[in-house]
Design an enzyme around this catalytic site. Structure first.
Site, short mmCIF file in Angstrom:
data_model
loop_
_atom_site.label_atom_id
_atom_site.label_comp_id
_atom_site.label_asym_id
_atom_site.label_seq_id
_atom_site.Cartn_x
_atom_site.Cartn_y
_atom_site.Cartn_z
N CYS A 2 0.80 -1.22 0.00
CA CYS A 2 0.00 0.00 0.00
C CYS A 2 0.84 1.28 0.00
O CYS A 2 1.76 1.43 0.80
CB CYS A 2 -0.94 0.06 1.19
SG CYS A 2 -2.15 -1.25 1.22
N ARG A 27 6.30 -0.34 -4.47
CA ARG A 27 6.03 -0.97 -3.18
C ARG A 27 5.17 -2.23 -3.33
O ARG A 27 5.14 -3.06 -2.43
CB ARG A 27 5.30 0.02 -2.24
CG ARG A 27 6.16 1.21 -1.87
CD ARG A 27 5.32 2.29 -1.21
NE ARG A 27 4.83 1.89 0.09
CZ ARG A 27 5.46 2.12 1.24
NH1 ARG A 27 6.62 2.74 1.24
NH2 ARG A 27 4.94 1.74 2.38
N GLY A 100 -2.29 -0.73 6.18
CA GLY A 100 -2.20 -1.45 7.45
C GLY A 100 -3.38 -2.39 7.62
O GLY A 100 -4.08 -2.70 6.66
N LYS A 491 15.66 -15.17 -5.70
CA LYS A 491 15.61 -14.21 -6.83
C LYS A 491 14.85 -14.83 -8.00
O LYS A 491 14.04 -14.17 -8.63
CB LYS A 491 17.02 -13.83 -7.31
CG LYS A 491 17.82 -12.94 -6.43
CD LYS A 491 17.47 -11.47 -6.49
CE LYS A 491 16.43 -11.13 -5.49
NZ LYS A 491 16.71 -10.97 -4.13
N GLU A 494 11.06 -15.12 -7.17
CA GLU A 494 10.39 -13.82 -7.06
C GLU A 494 10.02 -13.25 -8.42
O GLU A 494 8.91 -12.77 -8.60
CB GLU A 494 11.33 -12.80 -6.38
CG GLU A 494 11.41 -12.91 -4.89
CD GLU A 494 12.38 -11.87 -4.32
OE1 GLU A 494 12.00 -11.18 -3.38
OE2 GLU A 494 13.53 -11.76 -4.81
N HIS A 510 19.60 -35.71 1.16
CA HIS A 510 18.52 -36.00 2.11
C HIS A 510 17.15 -35.57 1.57
O HIS A 510 16.23 -35.32 2.33
CB HIS A 510 18.80 -35.32 3.45
CG HIS A 510 20.08 -35.78 4.07
ND1 HIS A 510 20.25 -37.05 4.57
CD2 HIS A 510 21.28 -35.14 4.21
CE1 HIS A 510 21.49 -37.18 5.03
NE2 HIS A 510 22.12 -36.03 4.81
N LYS A 609 7.43 -4.41 -1.97
CA LYS A 609 8.80 -4.01 -1.63
C LYS A 609 8.92 -3.74 -0.14
O LYS A 609 9.93 -4.04 0.48
CB LYS A 609 9.15 -2.74 -2.43
CG LYS A 609 10.55 -2.23 -2.22
CD LYS A 609 11.53 -3.09 -2.94
CE LYS A 609 12.97 -2.72 -2.68
NZ LYS A 609 13.87 -3.86 -2.94
C1 G6P Z 1 9.96 -7.99 0.91
C2 G6P Z 1 10.84 -7.57 -0.24
C3 G6P Z 1 12.19 -8.26 -0.14
C4 G6P Z 1 12.82 -7.96 1.21
C5 G6P Z 1 11.90 -8.30 2.37
C6 G6P Z 1 12.41 -7.73 3.67
O1 G6P Z 1 9.63 -9.32 0.81
O2 G6P Z 1 10.23 -7.90 -1.47
O3 G6P Z 1 13.04 -7.80 -1.17
O4 G6P Z 1 14.01 -8.69 1.33
O5 G6P Z 1 10.60 -7.73 2.16
O6 G6P Z 1 12.36 -6.35 3.60
P1 G6P Z 1 13.33 -5.36 4.32
O7 G6P Z 1 12.92 -4.01 3.79
O8 G6P Z 1 13.06 -5.49 5.78
O9 G6P Z 1 14.72 -5.70 3.96
#
Ligand code: G6P
Length: 614
Positions: A2, A27, A100, A491, A494, A510, A609
């Site tokens: 958001c 975001r 939120g 990566k 995602e 394993h 993000k």
């Molecule tokens: C999200 C993002 C990731 C990031 C994670 C933790 O999942 O897409 O790229 O690693 O949040 O975020 P932060 O801002 O705490 O590193």
């Protein structure tokens, strides 16, 4: 997750809101909307991208110099035109956007329904705007800021909100608890946003609204801030933004992610600037020096983080235990916060976070703080909530990271953690002078070596073409490169939506070995010096089952070349520093595969993000 943007002042609000929403797209979101106030209130909202909202609104009345906008990442209720924000009160006068989760929304909804309120959407947000309307009706003539404040005292949950009211037409109310909000102060005008990216092109003067605070802004009037619970007036702390608009543009690259991958030689160098000198033989982190006594007495370091930042934490465990001989535990912040952890005032809790806003990391820190531990932030976003709540910390100085898949922030975090491990090792006397000096010399060479790895782009693109149709992939690594296997797999998942798993190479037998056949690409990071022979055996095991091996090796490697299908040669370095080089080909590999599969590299589906809800 958001995004909020709002404007009040002499200019036309709509273009500012749309531009702001585009800046916030990174975001992560699935619908967008705006509300404009000009005598009447008009709300336009659309499922999908901001461009779809623009298309929808283009022939509508877009007048008004007060407005609020939102990009929604669905939590309560599916992404559609009705659940999109803004939401309106029953009489249509009050409009609100929210980031939120209102946890007690069901109880509030029931009570409001009994009082005659009807709801159009499935969202928790609509309940909040009706609650504000209810309070307004109960207390006649109360100013809007007070109405909103009283309403918020009845709310449980996390929120950043902005509210406008037709009856008080120039004013915007902004409030937050756990979710971030920044207020930009221009000439007779105010901007409000979830982060500074929509604000920086208009003004550099900002106030980061504190947790549990509510602000009232009106052109030509002073910014008013109070606490929500105690109703106490706060003095706004105006700060200067250190962000350039070019940092928010793609600068000739097709995607932000590609730009950010290529920025790494510079961002790693920026992270080290002023903190290390191989020539003079020192490494120094301001935050560690500030808290030297606590670090000297610490019996353990606990790392709390999420996603890619958690992978950086795993590397820190190897680094700090190996070099500084201090026990380290790495925790998912989301688990730490709910598992009644043993944390004492002899612990240091490191929060690693790109955004500095991750809800779970913030909550874990809060617990650590209550238990008396020193809390230390390793953060990219300057002025973010984690940066402000920690006792001390170090910024990684990677600059804004816009691509959802973290790249330069990760290498910044690992660089910073390497400096921290070296600094602690030196202080604790757990490293020989020779090895310390060798690592200082080598780490200063890392930006140049990362630059060298970038030159492998064409080869990596070719390999990407060979495996782009795979349904699954396995990433293997050992020691310092085990977390890199996890990060490489993350990566790929995602941004290309290929299922991928990272595993410690020896653990393959394993479980994952059962998956290996000629259709399974296996990426093996084989740069380790200490476990080299063992990794060769792991590669042999994959080959014996007809798996396709893509090996990341050290320049000049001969053995693995003989057995792997593809080898990507990266420059030699000291073993603790290899993650900073071995991760780069994996970033490029996933980038190229995602482009070939026509995925939205910068805004992958369902991801955000900045994860500001738990
Ligand atoms: C999200 C993002 C990731 C990031 C994670 C933790 O999942 O897409 O790229 O690693 O949040 O975020 P932060 O801002 O705490 O590193």
């Amino acid at each position: 997750m958001c995004g909020i943007v709002a404007y009040t002042g002499p200019k036309k609000a709509y273009p500012i809101l749309i531009k702001g929403l585009q800046r916030l797209e990174y975001r992560g979101y699935d619908s967008a909307g705006v509300a404009l106030l000009n005598g009447d209130i008009r709300v336009y909202k659309r499922k999908g991208k901001v461009s779809e909202l623009e298309d929808f609104a283009k022939d509508k009345n877009l007048s008004g110099s007060v407005g609020i906008g939102h990009t929604r990442w669905a939590t309560h209720g599916k992404p559609d035109n009705i659940n999109a924000h803004p939401h309106q009160s029953g009489d249509g006068n009050i409009v609100l956007v929210h980031n939120g989760i209102i946890e007690n929304y069901a109880v509030l909804k029931e009570a409001l329904s009994e009082n005659g309120h009807t709801f159009k959407s499935e969202t928790d947000t609509e309940v909040l705007v009706h609650l504000i309307e209810e309070i307004q009706n109960q207390y006649n003539n109360l100013p809007l800021e007070e109405v909103v404040r009283v309403a918020l005292t009845k709310v449980i949950g996390a929120y950043a909100i902005v509210v406008i009211d037709k009856k008080d037409p120039d004013k915007i109310i902004a409030a937050r608890r756990q979710s971030p909000l920044v207020i930009g102060i221009g000439e007779d005008e105010y901007y409000i946003a979830s982060d500074a990216t929509p604000i920086v092109e208009h003004t550099k003067h900002v106030v980061y609204l504190g947790d549990g605070e509510i602000a009232s802004v009106e052109p030509k009037k002073e910014l008013q801030i109070k606490t929500i619970d105690e109703n106490e007036t706060q003095i706004p702390a105006i700060q200067e933004l250190d962000m350039k608009i070019e940092q928010l543009e793609k600068g000739g690259y097709d995607y932000f992610m590609l730009k950010e991958i290529h920025e790494q030689p510079k961002s790693i160098a920026d992270c080290m600037r002023g903190r290390i000198s191989a020539e003079d033989g020192w490494v120094l982190l301001g935050g560690v020096e500030e808290q030297a006594k606590k670090f000297a007495e610490a019996e353990r370091i606990i790392i709390a983080s999420c996603g890619t930042s958690w992978h950086a934490g795993l590397i820190a465990e190897y680094l700090i235990e190996d070099l500084a001989r201090l026990p380290v535990e790495v925790e998912y912040a989301s688990e730490l916060r709910y598992r009644n952890p043993i944390i004492t005032d002899k612990d240091i809790v490191l929060a690693i976070s790109q955004s500095g806003e991750t809800a779970d990391t913030l909550a874990a820190l809060q617990i650590a703080k209550e238990k008396g531990a020193l809390i230390y932030g390793i953060v990219n976003a300057v002025g973010s909530s984690i940066a402000r709540m920690t006792d001390a910390g170090s910024y990684i100085h990677a600059g804004p990271e816009i691509g959802v898949a973290s790249t330069k922030a990760f290498t910044g975090q690992v660089t910073l953690l390497t400096l921290m491990a070296l600094s602690l090792a030196k202080k604790r006397g757990t490293i020989t002078d020779e090895y310390f000096q060798k690592l200082l010399v080598e780490i200063e060479k890392i930006p140049g070596k990362v630059e060298q790895v970038m030159k492998l782009n064409e080869q990596i693109e070719y390999i990407a073409g060979e495996i782009q149709h795979a349904n699954n992939a396995l990433y293997l690594g050992r020691g310092y490169n085990f977390p890199i296997a996890l990060e490489g797999a993350l990566k790929l998942k995602e941004i290309s939506y290929i299922h991928a798993e990272g595993y410690p190479a020896a653990e393959m037998k394993h479980g994952p070995i059962a998956l290996i056949d000629e259709n399974m690409p296996v990426v093996v990071i084989c740069t380790n010096k200490s476990a080299y022979e063992k990794i060769i055996s792991n590669v042999q095991e994959v080959k014996a089952r007809k798996g396709m091996v893509i090996a990341i090796v050290t320049e000049g490697d001969k053995e693995i070349k003989k057995i792997a299908d593809y080898t990507i040669e990266i420059p030699d370095t000291e073993e603790p520093l290899t993650p900073l080089l071995s991760v780069i080909p994996l970033q490029l590999l996933s980038y190229h595969i995602a482009v070939m599969r026509e995925c939205n590299v910068d805004q992958p589906r369902n991801l955000a993000k900045s994860v500001t809800v738990e």
